[in-house]
Design a protein around this motif. Structure first.
Motif, PDB file in Angstrom:
ATOM      1  N   LEU A   1      43.674  46.642  37.895  1.00 25.04           N
ATOM      2  CA  LEU A   1      43.482  45.770  37.106  1.00 25.04           C
ATOM      3  C   LEU A   1      45.054  45.479  36.440  1.00 25.04           C
ATOM      4  N   TRP A   2      45.554  45.833  36.382  1.00 28.39           N
ATOM      5  CA  TRP A   2      47.138  45.838  35.436  1.00 28.39           C
ATOM      6  C   TRP A   2      47.793  45.073  36.212  1.00 28.39           C
ATOM      7  N   PHE A   3      47.838  45.566  37.269  1.00 23.88           N
ATOM      8  CA  PHE A   3      49.206  44.562  38.623  1.00 23.88           C
ATOM      9  C   PHE A   3      48.242  43.331  38.917  1.00 23.88           C
ATOM     10  N   MET A   4      47.056  43.355  39.379  1.00 21.25           N
ATOM     11  CA  MET A   4      46.082  41.908  39.217  1.00 21.25           C
ATOM     12  C   MET A   4      46.148  40.775  38.435  1.00 21.25           C
ATOM     13  N   LYS A   5      46.495  40.895  37.250  1.00 27.25           N
ATOM     14  CA  LYS A   5      46.918  40.785  35.735  1.00 27.25           C
ATOM     15  C   LYS A   5      48.033  40.169  35.983  1.00 27.25           C
ATOM     16  N   SER A   6      48.715  40.794  36.708  1.00 25.72           N
ATOM     17  CA  SER A   6      50.197  40.484  36.289  1.00 25.72           C
ATOM     18  C   SER A   6      50.630  39.272  37.640  1.00 25.72           C
ATOM     19  N   ARG A   7      50.227  39.460  38.188  1.00 23.36           N
ATOM     20  CA  ARG A   7      49.971  38.409  38.896  1.00 23.36           C
ATOM     21  C   ARG A   7      48.680  37.191  39.414  1.00 23.36           C
ATOM     22  N   PRO A   8      48.981  36.277  38.675  1.00 25.11           N
ATOM     23  CA  PRO A   8      48.173  35.073  38.168  1.00 25.11           C
ATOM     24  C   PRO A   8      47.934  34.574  39.834  1.00 25.11           C
ATOM     25  N   ASP A   9      49.217  34.202  41.016  1.00 29.73           N
ATOM     26  CA  ASP A   9      48.761  34.246  42.294  1.00 29.73           C
ATOM     27  C   ASP A   9      47.812  34.930  42.725  1.00 29.73           C
ATOM     28  N   LEU A  10      47.435  35.591  42.703  1.00 34.48           N
ATOM     29  CA  LEU A  10      46.674  36.714  43.645  1.00 34.48           C
ATOM     30  C   LEU A  10      44.868  36.488  43.310  1.00 34.48           C
ATOM     31  N   THR A  11      44.147  36.125  44.130  1.00 38.39           N
ATOM     32  CA  THR A  11      43.130  36.347  43.770  1.00 38.39           C
ATOM     33  C   THR A  11      42.434  37.198  45.052  1.00 38.39           C
ATOM     34  N   PHE A  12      41.190  37.857  44.271  1.00 32.63           N
ATOM     35  CA  PHE A  12      40.677  38.442  45.240  1.00 32.63           C
ATOM     36  C   PHE A  12      40.134  38.493  47.077  1.00 32.63           C
ATOM     37  N   GLU A  13      40.473  37.355  47.445  1.00 32.10           N
ATOM     38  CA  GLU A  13      40.529  37.130  48.593  1.00 32.10           C
ATOM     39  C   GLU A  13      41.992  37.136  49.399  1.00 32.10           C
ATOM     40  N   THR A  14      43.472  37.237  48.681  1.00 33.42           N
ATOM     41  CA  THR A  14      44.376  37.441  49.421  1.00 33.42           C
ATOM     42  C   THR A  14      44.532  38.977  49.199  1.00 33.42           C
ATOM     43  N   THR A  15      43.718  40.261  48.017  1.00 31.35           N
ATOM     44  CA  THR A  15      44.052  41.325  48.359  1.00 31.35           C
ATOM     45  C   THR A  15      44.101  42.118  49.253  1.00 31.35           C
TER      46      THR A  15
END
Length: 136
Positions: free
Chosen positions: A56-70
């Motif tokens: 979660l912290w990683f995803m929060k720190s990457r605003p360009d990251l969407t669930f589709e691009t994980t």
């Protein structure tokens, strides 16, 4: 008592590898309802433990990251905030108990640092409870 008695063997443990994608990690953790999972190198050695919070912290720190691009991000890119220590199969119960105070599970490795399984905190608590009951 030998910690091997409490060991959940590797074959029964959900593990991830360094090459697992963020999407795969999220899906496996959700499916199994785990909040933390061991990470192994491709050779089977224990690397560390990833937690829901790490993801979660990683995803929060990457605003360009969407669930589709994980599915394009490797677990190797995710910083682990907590170091879950492993014990050697020959460790004593005191070592296990002190680690279980701060870890949901304790990874167990052999002499070559190969992951061979884990011991859940609940098993350690049960062991301690039995010891207390016998004293009464």
């Amino acid at each position: 008592m030998n910690i091997a008695f409490f060991l959940l063997p590797k074959q029964e443990v959900v593990c991830l590898t360094y090459d697992t994608t963020l999407r795969q990690a999220l899906e496996r953790m959700e499916y199994h309802r785990y909040s933390a999972v061991p990470i192994l190198h491709s050779d089977g050695t224990y690397y560390g433990t990833v937690t829901e919070g790490d993801l979660l912290w990683f995803m929060k720190s990457r605003p360009d990251l969407t669930f589709e691009t994980t599915n394009k991000v490797k677990l190797a890119e995710v910083p682990l905030r907590v170091t879950n220590k492993a014990v050697n199969i020959d460790a004593n119960m005191d070592d296990m108990i002190s680690l279980a105070k701060v870890q949901n599970f304790v990874p167990v490795v052999d002499d070559r640092n190969h992951f061979i399984g884990l011991v859940r905190r609940s098993e350690i608590i049960d062991y301690c409870q039995q010891g207390l009951s016998q004293r009464s």
